[in-house]
Design a protein around this motif. Structure first.
Motif, PDB file in Angstrom:
ATOM      1  N   ASP A 533       0.815  -1.222   0.000  1.00 45.69           N
ATOM      2  CA  ASP A 533       0.000   0.000   0.000  1.00 45.69           C
ATOM      3  C   ASP A 533       0.846   1.268   0.000  1.00 45.69           C
ATOM      4  OD1 ASP A 533      -2.263  -1.630   0.198  1.00 45.69           O
ATOM      5  OD2 ASP A 533      -2.169  -1.636   2.400  1.00 45.69           O
ATOM      6  N   LYS A 536       1.582   4.671  -4.874  1.00 50.72           N
ATOM      7  CA  LYS A 536       0.525   4.897  -5.853  1.00 50.72           C
ATOM      8  C   LYS A 536       1.124   5.686  -7.007  1.00 50.72           C
ATOM      9  CE  LYS A 536      -3.491   4.794  -2.782  1.00 50.72           C
ATOM     10  NZ  LYS A 536      -4.672   5.535  -2.260  1.00 50.72           N
ATOM     11  N   ARG A 538       0.435   7.399 -10.859  1.00 46.19           N
ATOM     12  CA  ARG A 538      -0.566   7.866 -11.823  1.00 46.19           C
ATOM     13  C   ARG A 538       0.150   8.475 -13.023  1.00 46.19           C
ATOM     14  NH1 ARG A 538      -4.228  12.464 -12.619  1.00 46.19           N
ATOM     15  NH2 ARG A 538      -3.085  13.654 -11.046  1.00 46.19           N
ATOM     16  N   VAL A 547       3.694  10.228  -8.297  1.00 45.60           N
ATOM     17  CA  VAL A 547       3.929   9.115  -7.376  1.00 45.60           C
ATOM     18  C   VAL A 547       3.669   9.583  -5.951  1.00 45.60           C
ATOM     19  CG1 VAL A 547       5.635   7.479  -6.474  1.00 45.60           C
ATOM     20  CG2 VAL A 547       5.639   8.075  -8.911  1.00 45.60           C
ATOM     21  N   ASP A 548       2.786   8.884  -5.269  1.00 48.52           N
ATOM     22  CA  ASP A 548       2.508   9.139  -3.852  1.00 48.52           C
ATOM     23  C   ASP A 548       3.134   8.019  -3.019  1.00 48.52           C
ATOM     24  OD1 ASP A 548       1.078  11.365  -4.524  1.00 48.52           O
ATOM     25  OD2 ASP A 548      -0.881  10.402  -4.389  1.00 48.52           O
ATOM     26  N   THR A 550       3.422   6.666   0.878  1.00 45.02           N
ATOM     27  CA  THR A 550       2.784   6.809   2.189  1.00 45.02           C
ATOM     28  C   THR A 550       3.579   6.063   3.244  1.00 45.02           C
ATOM     29  OG1 THR A 550       0.610   6.931   1.124  1.00 45.02           O
ATOM     30  CG2 THR A 550       0.637   6.540   3.490  1.00 45.02           C
ATOM     31  N   CYS A 566       8.228   0.904  -7.406  1.00 47.37           N
ATOM     32  CA  CYS A 566       7.507   1.366  -8.594  1.00 47.37           C
ATOM     33  C   CYS A 566       7.718   0.449  -9.797  1.00 47.37           C
ATOM     34  CB  CYS A 566       7.949   2.787  -8.962  1.00 47.37           C
ATOM     35  SG  CYS A 566       7.494   4.055  -7.761  1.00 47.37           S
ATOM     36  N   HIS A 569       4.833  -1.096 -11.208  1.00 41.47           N
ATOM     37  CA  HIS A 569       3.920  -0.174 -11.895  1.00 41.47           C
ATOM     38  C   HIS A 569       4.498   0.293 -13.232  1.00 41.47           C
ATOM     39  CE1 HIS A 569       1.244   0.400  -8.366  1.00 41.47           C
ATOM     40  NE2 HIS A 569       2.360   0.205  -7.680  1.00 41.47           N
TER      41      HIS A 569
END
Length: 633
Positions: A533, A536, A538, A547-548, A550, A566, A569
């Motif tokens: 998690d 993220k 996009r 890129v987030d 957390t 990443c 992704h």
């Protein structure tokens, strides 16, 4: 038979791990409360409290200590508070985050609970100064029992021990940490043996098991007994560590260590000191070191010094951990964090905190000069933190666990009354030294609130001038500038829009990298975030990505490690071809809306001195390019 053979090793491994964790908990969690017998009874009957040492008063005080340990430690912390874990993590910061998430940001209780948590955390720093000072000083004072000739050397020897302790912090505790558990276990064994020896000589002290002696003492003496509570609470200092260290050891080892080792040893020793004073009242000058006679003083001083150093080490490590959590939650500015172990993420060293705490501890030792005087300063910060824990726990079980309101009041109201009483008794010691931890707490809470409020003002300013990324990129690629090899990672605060660093790069260099990544680090109010998690991604088109990343407040900030995630992704990074662009804002205080001007100057100073992202996010310093902007608040 094959099934049995397969099961036995698993069970054996589980038991071995549980035993190792329990031993570790004894060394780290219970060092503070375990060294309280060094000074508690001596402080309770000090002349400042006006309490006469006689049979009835001694039974009353011992009974108060015993039932306080049972109610405050066993019932409140071991039974109730350990259940309020934030994904397995404990401590005032974790509890505050859990309480805030339980009520929600829209609740009218959100900001009051935030303040309660920050006050509790700030006072933890005050406790972190008093604990090493009083613990080591009380241990070294045993030399004075052996011969008064040592009296002039007590403070210098204490300072030498503390200096050595803080000097080795940068090396970590991986090497000596393995000895903490066995040494502390030996300490508790000695406490228990000394207690039994003295109880056998005066078994009448066992009458203090009857709580009526505690009640009679309180009713008989009234105001004097209320004042004495401020010293009795010294027996419970360190109870907060049970909860704070839950994430390192888990609930079960902490509970086993308390029930099987710590509670019996402490009970026996307090009763043993009481038994000693029943038949030797002259031992009141230092009952701990006179339990076995003159021959034992030097061995006890040596063992006590080791035990108090371990207790102090646990407090220092706890301060580092608390600071790291506070930075992650956004209530303290970034500082240099050094990782002292390649295997244990939680073993960290923060130089600024280390030297500031050392200076404060040494000032406390020199300024107060004895454990009796330090006892007057000790307790007020501890009881305030205990009170904050109770308040936050109520909101967790009410709004988080959805328990019935009456049940919530019954579960926490009893402890709330006790905490308020103990805190009120300790406020009487304000002029005698209680001002010291409160002053430190006031400084810390001012810094915390200033930093948090300043960050909110900066965020609103950035948000108000933000240029949406999508609109900017659309107009940019209508007539794109030349693109060069490599990847550019632009750090972007949440809500900022187009990073100022990118605008400056375009204005000065008039080129774009082949691949552009807008990276936002999000700090979640949970201890840890799963690797699955954490990332993220996009796509924004034209080889641009948002890129987030957390992190929880216990997670290690490792941007290269996060970027490696990443790959799943479709983004693969080579650090040698990646440049990190950071907007380095210069904050200028203005006499406008927001904070008082003096707090804006304080925030600006902290902002200038905060360590850069290369240090905090563990990115290669030689790949970082800082571009400055000016921001008025």
């Amino acid at each position: 038979m094959q099934f049995d053979a397969a099961v036995v090793p698993v069970s054996s491994a589980t038991r071995s791990r549980l035993a190792a964790l329990t031993l570790g908990a004894i060394g780290i969690v219970y060092g503070d409360i375990g060294t309280s017998p060094l000074y508690t009874l001596k402080t309770v009957f000090s002349p400042e409290h006006g309490l006469q040492l006689d049979h009835a008063n001694l039974l009353g005080v011992i009974s108060l200590i015993f039932w306080g340990l049972m109610i405050i430690v066993s019932l409140k912390y071991v039974t109730l508070v350990l259940r309020a874990d934030n994904q397995g993590e404990g401590g005032i910061m974790a509890l505050m985050a859990l309480a805030l998430s339980s009520v929600g940001k829209a609740s009218r209780w959100y900001h009051p609970l935030l303040l309660v948590g920050l006050v509790g955390a700030a006072l933890f720093y005050g406790d972190g100064v008093i604990t090493p000072a009083i613990s080591v000083l009380s241990a070294i004072e045993g030399l004075e029992v052996a011969t008064p000739a040592f009296k002039p050397y007590i403070v210098p020897l204490t300072l030498a021990v503390l200096l050595a302790l803080y000097m080795v912090q940068s090396r970590g505790t991986a090497g000596i940490g393995k000895w903490f558990g066995p040494i502390t276990l030996l300490w508790f064994a000695v406490l228990a043996v000394m207690g039994v020896i003295n109880i056998v000589q005066a078994p009448a002290i066992l009458a203090a098991l009857n709580p009526l002696h505690a009640a009679a003492f309180l009713f008989r003496h009234g105001w004097v007994a209320f004042v004495a509570l401020g010293a009795v609470v010294l027996a419970f200092t360190g109870a907060e560590a049970l909860y704070a260290d839950m994430g390192h050891f888990g609930k079960r080892p902490i509970r086993i260590a308390w029930g099987a080792i710590v509670a019996p040893a402490l009970t026996l020793n307090y009763f043993g000191q009481g038994a000693l004073l029943l038949h030797q009242p002259e031992a009141l000058s230092n009952p701990f070191y006179q339990q076995l006679g003159p021959w034992s003083v030097y061995p006890l001083v040596l063992l006590s010094t080791m035990a108090t150093v371990i207790a102090s080490q646990a407090t220092i490590s706890g301060t580092f951990s608390m600071t790291h959590q506070a930075i992650s939650l956004g209530v303290l500015p970034r500082m240099r964090v050094v990782h002292t172990s390649e295997h244990e993420v939680g073993q960290i060293y923060i130089p600024l905190v280390n030297w500031m705490q050392m200076a404060a501890v040494m000032l406390a030792v020199v300024g107060f000069g004895s454990s009796d005087r330090l006892g007057a300063a000790y307790g007020i910060a501890v009881t305030a933190t205990m009170l904050a824990t109770t308040v936050l726990t109520f909101f967790v079980i009410r709004h988080g666990w959805k328990y019935n309101l009456l049940l919530c009041w019954m579960a926490t109201g009893f402890f709330l009354v006790i905490d308020i009483t103990l805190f009120a008794a300790n406020t009487l010691k304000f002029m005698s030294g209680g001002w010291f931890p409160l002053l430190m707490g006031a400084v810390i809470i001012t810094v915390m609130l200033t930093w948090q409020t300043g960050r909110e003002i900066v965020f609103r300013s950035l948000e108000g001038h933000a240029v949406p990324i999508e609109d900017f990129l659309h107009s940019l690629f209508l007539s794109p500038p030349p693109r060069v090899e490599g990847t550019a990672v632009f750090f972007r605060p949440l809500g900022e829009g187009v990073p100022h660093a990118m605008l400056h790069n375009l204005a000065h260099n008039k080129v774009l990298h082949q691949r552009i990544v807008f990276l936002t680090v999000i700090h979640a109010s949970v201890p840890t975030v799963r690797a699955a998690d954490r990332i993220k991604v996009r796509p924004l088109g034209n080889a641009c990505y948002e890129v987030d990343v957390t992190y929880g407040f216990k997670d290690e900030r490792d941007i290269p490690g996060a970027l490696a995630l990443c790959r799943s992704h479709g983004l693969d990074f080579c650090m040698m071809e990646t440049s990190f662009f950071i907007s380095r804002q210069t904050v200028v205080p203005t006499a406008g809306l927001g904070m008082a001007l003096w707090r804006e100057f304080l925030f600006a100073a902290m902002y200038r001195n905060a360590r850069d992202a290369a240090d905090y996010f563990r990115v290669p310093a030689n790949r970082v390019i800082e571009l400055g902007t000016k921001l008025e608040i």
